[in-house]
Design a protein around this motif. Structure first.
Motif, PDB file in Angstrom:
ATOM      1  N   GLN A  66     -24.280  16.642   8.129  1.00 41.66           N
ATOM      2  CA  GLN A  66     -23.576  17.822   7.619  1.00 41.66           C
ATOM      3  C   GLN A  66     -23.846  17.971   6.039  1.00 41.66           C
ATOM      4  O   GLN A  66     -23.737  17.187   4.791  1.00 41.66           O
ATOM      5  CB  GLN A  66     -21.944  17.447   7.428  1.00 41.66           C
ATOM      6  N   MET A  67     -23.957  19.006   5.862  1.00 36.61           N
ATOM      7  CA  MET A  67     -24.254  19.651   4.238  1.00 36.61           C
ATOM      8  C   MET A  67     -23.293  20.682   3.709  1.00 36.61           C
ATOM      9  O   MET A  67     -22.627  21.644   4.886  1.00 36.61           O
ATOM     10  CB  MET A  67     -25.641  20.156   3.740  1.00 36.61           C
ATOM     11  N   VAL A  68     -22.412  20.518   2.812  1.00 37.14           N
ATOM     12  CA  VAL A  68     -22.228  22.343   2.107  1.00 37.14           C
ATOM     13  C   VAL A  68     -22.697  22.048   0.447  1.00 37.14           C
ATOM     14  O   VAL A  68     -23.230  21.276   0.646  1.00 37.14           O
ATOM     15  CB  VAL A  68     -20.472  21.229   1.718  1.00 37.14           C
ATOM     16  N   PHE A  69     -22.858  23.139   0.165  1.00 40.06           N
ATOM     17  CA  PHE A  69     -23.512  23.456  -0.831  1.00 40.06           C
ATOM     18  C   PHE A  69     -22.610  24.739  -2.024  1.00 40.06           C
ATOM     19  O   PHE A  69     -21.773  24.908  -1.076  1.00 40.06           O
ATOM     20  CB  PHE A  69     -24.862  24.525  -0.344  1.00 40.06           C
ATOM     21  N   ALA A  70     -22.639  24.566  -2.724  1.00 40.52           N
ATOM     22  CA  ALA A  70     -22.430  25.926  -3.645  1.00 40.52           C
ATOM     23  C   ALA A  70     -23.486  26.818  -4.360  1.00 40.52           C
ATOM     24  O   ALA A  70     -24.609  26.750  -4.551  1.00 40.52           O
ATOM     25  CB  ALA A  70     -21.635  25.230  -5.212  1.00 40.52           C
ATOM     26  N   THR A  71     -22.860  28.319  -4.189  1.00 36.23           N
ATOM     27  CA  THR A  71     -23.893  29.650  -4.728  1.00 36.23           C
ATOM     28  C   THR A  71     -22.250  29.694  -6.330  1.00 36.23           C
ATOM     29  O   THR A  71     -21.798  30.019  -5.637  1.00 36.23           O
ATOM     30  CB  THR A  71     -23.381  29.785  -3.512  1.00 36.23           C
ATOM     31  N   ILE A  72     -23.441  31.058  -6.153  1.00 37.66           N
ATOM     32  CA  ILE A  72     -22.676  31.826  -7.440  1.00 37.66           C
ATOM     33  C   ILE A  72     -23.613  33.608  -7.324  1.00 37.66           C
ATOM     34  O   ILE A  72     -25.387  32.895  -7.754  1.00 37.66           O
ATOM     35  CB  ILE A  72     -22.864  31.323  -9.049  1.00 37.66           C
ATOM     36  N   GLY A  73     -23.158  34.030  -6.379  1.00 34.68           N
ATOM     37  CA  GLY A  73     -23.772  35.335  -6.489  1.00 34.68           C
ATOM     38  C   GLY A  73     -24.978  34.266  -5.126  1.00 34.68           C
ATOM     39  O   GLY A  73     -24.540  34.074  -4.218  1.00 34.68           O
ATOM     40  N   ALA A  74     -25.834  34.842  -5.418  1.00 35.95           N
ATOM     41  CA  ALA A  74     -26.901  34.166  -3.496  1.00 35.95           C
ATOM     42  C   ALA A  74     -27.876  33.076  -4.080  1.00 35.95           C
ATOM     43  O   ALA A  74     -28.137  32.138  -3.777  1.00 35.95           O
ATOM     44  CB  ALA A  74     -27.652  35.710  -3.476  1.00 35.95           C
ATOM     45  N   ARG A  75     -27.743  32.666  -5.273  1.00 36.90           N
ATOM     46  CA  ARG A  75     -28.021  31.830  -5.947  1.00 36.90           C
ATOM     47  C   ARG A  75     -27.113  29.940  -5.636  1.00 36.90           C
ATOM     48  O   ARG A  75     -26.615  30.017  -6.125  1.00 36.90           O
ATOM     49  CB  ARG A  75     -28.402  31.896  -7.088  1.00 36.90           C
ATOM     50  N   THR A  76     -28.210  28.746  -4.286  1.00 37.85           N
ATOM     51  CA  THR A  76     -27.264  28.385  -4.996  1.00 37.85           C
ATOM     52  C   THR A  76     -27.826  27.110  -6.065  1.00 37.85           C
ATOM     53  O   THR A  76     -29.020  27.059  -6.240  1.00 37.85           O
ATOM     54  CB  THR A  76     -28.309  27.177  -3.419  1.00 37.85           C
ATOM     55  N   VAL A  77     -26.603  26.135  -6.371  1.00 35.94           N
ATOM     56  CA  VAL A  77     -26.084  25.434  -7.584  1.00 35.94           C
ATOM     57  C   VAL A  77     -25.762  24.525  -7.511  1.00 35.94           C
ATOM     58  O   VAL A  77     -26.079  23.312  -8.227  1.00 35.94           O
ATOM     59  CB  VAL A  77     -25.600  26.407  -8.406  1.00 35.94           C
ATOM     60  N   GLY A  78     -25.982  23.780  -6.365  1.00 33.81           N
ATOM     61  CA  GLY A  78     -25.136  22.956  -6.044  1.00 33.81           C
ATOM     62  C   GLY A  78     -25.427  22.544  -4.477  1.00 33.81           C
ATOM     63  O   GLY A  78     -24.682  23.156  -3.159  1.00 33.81           O
ATOM     64  N   PHE A  79     -24.916  20.570  -3.891  1.00 38.02           N
ATOM     65  CA  PHE A  79     -25.442  20.798  -2.861  1.00 38.02           C
ATOM     66  C   PHE A  79     -24.938  19.309  -2.120  1.00 38.02           C
ATOM     67  O   PHE A  79     -24.858  18.453  -3.316  1.00 38.02           O
ATOM     68  CB  PHE A  79     -26.241  20.664  -2.244  1.00 38.02           C
ATOM     69  N   ALA A  80     -24.064  18.867  -1.240  1.00 36.34           N
ATOM     70  CA  ALA A  80     -24.016  17.757  -0.894  1.00 36.34           C
ATOM     71  C   ALA A  80     -24.080  17.210   0.567  1.00 36.34           C
ATOM     72  O   ALA A  80     -23.820  18.477   1.092  1.00 36.34           O
ATOM     73  CB  ALA A  80     -22.485  17.450  -0.843  1.00 36.34           C
ATOM     74  N   SER A  81     -24.353  16.505   0.968  1.00 31.40           N
ATOM     75  CA  SER A  81     -25.139  16.118   2.646  1.00 31.40           C
ATOM     76  C   SER A  81     -24.425  15.056   2.810  1.00 31.40           C
ATOM     77  O   SER A  81     -25.101  13.241   1.737  1.00 31.40           O
ATOM     78  CB  SER A  81     -26.338  16.444   2.581  1.00 31.40           C
ATOM     79  N   GLY A  82     -23.973  14.485   3.983  1.00 29.59           N
ATOM     80  CA  GLY A  82     -23.892  13.325   4.987  1.00 29.59           C
ATOM     81  C   GLY A  82     -23.901  12.775   5.996  1.00 29.59           C
ATOM     82  O   GLY A  82     -24.343  14.393   7.172  1.00 29.59           O
ATOM     83  N   THR A  83     -24.356  12.133   6.829  1.00 33.19           N
ATOM     84  CA  THR A  83     -24.535  12.055   8.152  1.00 33.19           C
ATOM     85  C   THR A  83     -23.477  11.225   8.579  1.00 33.19           C
ATOM     86  O   THR A  83     -22.764  10.088   8.046  1.00 33.19           O
ATOM     87  CB  THR A  83     -25.680  10.707   7.961  1.00 33.19           C
ATOM     88  N   VAL A  84     -23.307  11.665   9.786  1.00 39.63           N
ATOM     89  CA  VAL A  84     -21.947  10.780  10.699  1.00 39.63           C
ATOM     90  C   VAL A  84     -22.795   8.847  11.213  1.00 39.63           C
ATOM     91  O   VAL A  84     -23.911   9.578  11.957  1.00 39.63           O
ATOM     92  CB  VAL A  84     -21.103  11.048  11.869  1.00 39.63           C
ATOM     93  N   LEU A  85     -22.104   7.995  11.175  1.00 39.43           N
ATOM     94  CA  LEU A  85     -22.839   6.754  11.442  1.00 39.43           C
ATOM     95  C   LEU A  85     -22.006   6.044  12.542  1.00 39.43           C
ATOM     96  O   LEU A  85     -20.367   5.864  12.920  1.00 39.43           O
ATOM     97  CB  LEU A  85     -23.056   5.930   9.745  1.00 39.43           C
ATOM     98  N   LEU A  86     -22.531   5.665  13.474  1.00 38.59           N
ATOM     99  CA  LEU A  86     -21.033   5.464  15.389  1.00 38.59           C
ATOM    100  C   LEU A  86     -22.234   3.809  15.088  1.00 38.59           C
ATOM    101  O   LEU A  86     -23.603   3.711  15.362  1.00 38.59           O
ATOM    102  CB  LEU A  86     -22.343   6.442  16.277  1.00 38.59           C
ATOM    103  N   HIS A  87     -21.326   3.106  16.215  1.00 42.39           N
ATOM    104  CA  HIS A  87     -21.506   1.770  16.536  1.00 42.39           C
ATOM    105  C   HIS A  87     -20.909   1.915  17.525  1.00 42.39           C
ATOM    106  O   HIS A  87     -19.416   1.902  17.841  1.00 42.39           O
ATOM    107  CB  HIS A  87     -21.207   1.041  14.659  1.00 42.39           C
ATOM    108  N   PRO A  88     -20.785   0.971  18.185  1.00 44.75           N
ATOM    109  CA  PRO A  88     -20.133   0.478  19.342  1.00 44.75           C
ATOM    110  C   PRO A  88     -18.888  -0.017  19.260  1.00 44.75           C
ATOM    111  O   PRO A  88     -18.224  -0.195  20.044  1.00 44.75           O
ATOM    112  CB  PRO A  88     -21.410  -0.622  20.610  1.00 44.75           C
TER     113      PRO A  88
END
Length: 142
Positions: free
Chosen positions: A43-65
């Motif tokens: 997953q990633m989320v990102f921030a824009t001002i107009g068409a310019r990307t100014v920030g992001f945060a990313s992560g991953t789901v971790l699975l275990h049995p």
């Protein structure tokens, strides 16, 4: 150009907005971006001002049995000249909601002890800071 900040969940329909951004460690590689979009649990989320990307945060789901899904926040970044405007807070709030909505029962991350800004952000988001944890890495991962 409007100064209005918009926050987005990354998908195929808006991935092109990441091109040319200075918020990543390196330039966005189209093949890696396609692989990220195709991989379940990324997953990633990102921030824009107009068409310019100014920030992001990313992560991953971790699975275990033997455990409910957990979510690891990999990275949070905001352009240097755009910091202290609430962008990282908005990004993390959306990423946390996305993780919870996907069934994750716990969410965690790690940051450097001297990263005062990041630690303040996570405390504002009501994260619990732990101690006594030792982190190991291989191959000079940054």
């Amino acid at each position: 150009m409007s100064d209005e900040i918009s926050v987005h969940l990354l998908g195929p329909h808006n991935a092109h907005l990441l091109a040319g951004s200075d918020v990543f460690d390196s330039s966005v590689d189209p093949k890696q971006l396609a692989a990220f979009l195709a991989a379940p649990g990324h997953q990633m989320v990102f921030a824009t001002i107009g068409a310019r990307t100014v920030g992001f945060a990313s992560g991953t789901v971790l699975l275990h049995p033997d455990k409910q899904p957990a979510f690891f926040i990999n990275e949070v970044g905001v352009s240097e000249n755009m910091r202290r405007r609430g962008i990282a807070t908005s990004l993390c709030e959306l990423l946390l909601k996305t993780a919870r909505d996907s069934g994750c029962q716990s969410i965690w991350l790690a940051t450097e002890a001297d990263n005062i800004e990041a630690r303040a952000l996570y405390k504002r988001l009501n994260a619990r800071e732990t101690s006594g944890v030792v982190v190991y890495d291989w191959d000079g991962v940054k």
